[in-house]
Scaffold this motif. Structure first.
Motif, PDB file in Angstrom:
ATOM      1  N   MET A   1       0.845  -1.194   0.000  1.00  0.00           N
ATOM      2  CA  MET A   1       0.000   0.000   0.000  1.00  0.00           C
ATOM      3  C   MET A   1       0.885   1.252   0.000  1.00  0.00           C
ATOM      4  O   MET A   1       1.845   1.327   0.764  1.00  0.00           O
ATOM      5  N   ILE A   2       0.573   2.213  -0.857  1.00  0.00           N
ATOM      6  CA  ILE A   2       1.350   3.451  -0.935  1.00  0.00           C
ATOM      7  C   ILE A   2       1.155   4.268   0.339  1.00  0.00           C
ATOM      8  O   ILE A   2       0.048   4.379   0.870  1.00  0.00           O
ATOM      9  N   GLN A   3       2.257   4.854   0.832  1.00  0.00           N
ATOM     10  CA  GLN A   3       2.179   5.703   2.017  1.00  0.00           C
ATOM     11  C   GLN A   3       2.043   7.167   1.621  1.00  0.00           C
ATOM     12  O   GLN A   3       2.667   7.628   0.671  1.00  0.00           O
ATOM     13  N   PHE A   4       1.255   7.897   2.407  1.00  0.00           N
ATOM     14  CA  PHE A   4       1.118   9.337   2.247  1.00  0.00           C
ATOM     15  C   PHE A   4       1.617  10.000   3.522  1.00  0.00           C
ATOM     16  O   PHE A   4       1.381   9.497   4.626  1.00  0.00           O
ATOM     17  N   TYR A   5       2.322  11.113   3.364  1.00  0.00           N
ATOM     18  CA  TYR A   5       2.871  11.829   4.519  1.00  0.00           C
ATOM     19  C   TYR A   5       1.917  12.943   4.923  1.00  0.00           C
ATOM     20  O   TYR A   5       1.700  13.906   4.182  1.00  0.00           O
ATOM     21  N   VAL A   6       1.322  12.795   6.109  1.00  0.00           N
ATOM     22  CA  VAL A   6       0.361  13.774   6.619  1.00  0.00           C
ATOM     23  C   VAL A   6       0.704  14.032   8.087  1.00  0.00           C
ATOM     24  O   VAL A   6       0.188  13.368   8.990  1.00  0.00           O
ATOM     25  N   PRO A   7       1.610  14.984   8.358  1.00  0.00           N
ATOM     26  CA  PRO A   7       2.092  15.175   9.728  1.00  0.00           C
ATOM     27  C   PRO A   7       1.017  15.538  10.745  1.00  0.00           C
ATOM     28  O   PRO A   7       1.157  15.231  11.930  1.00  0.00           O
ATOM     29  N   LEU A  35      -6.358   4.020   2.343  1.00  0.00           N
ATOM     30  CA  LEU A  35      -4.976   4.417   2.127  1.00  0.00           C
ATOM     31  C   LEU A  35      -4.232   4.423   3.448  1.00  0.00           C
ATOM     32  O   LEU A  35      -4.833   4.390   4.519  1.00  0.00           O
ATOM     33  N   GLN A  36      -2.919   4.473   3.332  1.00  0.00           N
ATOM     34  CA  GLN A  36      -2.040   4.411   4.499  1.00  0.00           C
ATOM     35  C   GLN A  36      -1.309   5.737   4.645  1.00  0.00           C
ATOM     36  O   GLN A  36      -0.679   6.215   3.700  1.00  0.00           O
ATOM     37  N   CYS A  37      -1.386   6.332   5.827  1.00  0.00           N
ATOM     38  CA  CYS A  37      -0.737   7.621   6.080  1.00  0.00           C
ATOM     39  C   CYS A  37       0.243   7.492   7.239  1.00  0.00           C
ATOM     40  O   CYS A  37       0.018   6.715   8.177  1.00  0.00           O
TER      41      CYS A  37
END
Length: 236
Positions: A1-7, A35-37
């Motif tokens: 699963m693609i990672q997204f950066y969401v601080p 999705l994966q964050c």
């Protein structure tokens, strides 16, 4: 699963514009898709899209898990950036992929580059964190005089990679104690000045070599970080 950066995902439940665009416009994800964050502080979130907007996609959090680093010790790289920024950006990318806690750019007497734009390097490190499926974003400090680093306290080994033969050097692979914290200092293309070497010795830094080959600054950084990880993994 693609990672997204969401601080700030836990507070906003909204992806930043760049991540929203990648999610909705590039990957064609829509409402209901999962999705994966990651927040860069060690947490991974499994989310579901509630509003698929290309500039500010909204999500709901289904689960949260603390992952952290896959190593327990502090690994810090202090380095004099090269004249060619592409090389130092490559080094930052690869060290992030391998695993590092912080990168400290330093300005030395023989440095050919006196300033850097850490915003660009930071973006490259974010991409490397996501690509390598890590959850912790390494710290990236503003450039500072090398004297500040040499005089600073560090709870662990302090190694300075020095090329000159006027000071006895030890092999990093033999001096590092697996499981312990370490900061490795890499100098500029012109090496450290005699004054900087004296200051390092006065403050407890250990002069080390990285083997028989003379390495470029960026190669030395990646080599040193890789070596520490290999030694730590062999000891587990």
């Amino acid at each position: 699963m693609i990672q997204f950066y969401v601080p700030d995902i836990a507070d906003t439940l909204t992806l930043p514009e760049s991540e929203s665009g990648h999610c909705v416009r590039v990957l064609r994800m829509g409402e209901g898709d999962r999705l994966q964050c990651v927040d860069g502080a060690g947490f991974r979130y499994i989310c579901r899209i509630t509003h698929a907007h290309a500039k500010h996609a909204s999500v709901e959090i289904e689960s949260k898990e603390y992952i952290g680093c896959h190593w327990t010790q502090q690994i810090v790289l202090a380095v004099a950036p090269t004249k060619n920024m592409d090389r130092i950006e490559w080094m930052a990318e690869k060290c992030t992929e391998i695993g590092i806690n912080a990168i400290l750019p330093v300005r030395c007497e023989h440095s050919e580059r006196k300033e850097i734009k850490i915003s660009r390097v930071g973006k490259i490190m974010v991409s490397a964190m996501k690509q390598s499926l890590k959850t912790v974003l390494p710290a990236l400090e503003e450039m500072q005089p090398v004297e500040n680093v040499l005089r600073s306290d560090f709870p662990g080994h302090k190694f300075i990679c020095y090329c000159g033969d006027d000071v006895p050097r030890r092999e990093l692979a033999k001096e590092y104690i697996p499981g312990s914290d370490a900061v490795v200092l890499i100098g500029p293309e012109g090496d450290f000045s005699p004054k900087e070497v004296r200051l390092a010795l006065e403050n407890g830094w250990i002069p080390v070599s990285l083997g028989a080959s003379r390495l470029r600054t960026e190669t030395a950084g990646v080599y040193a970080v890789s070596m520490l990880h290999i030694l730590n993994e062999r000891n587990t």
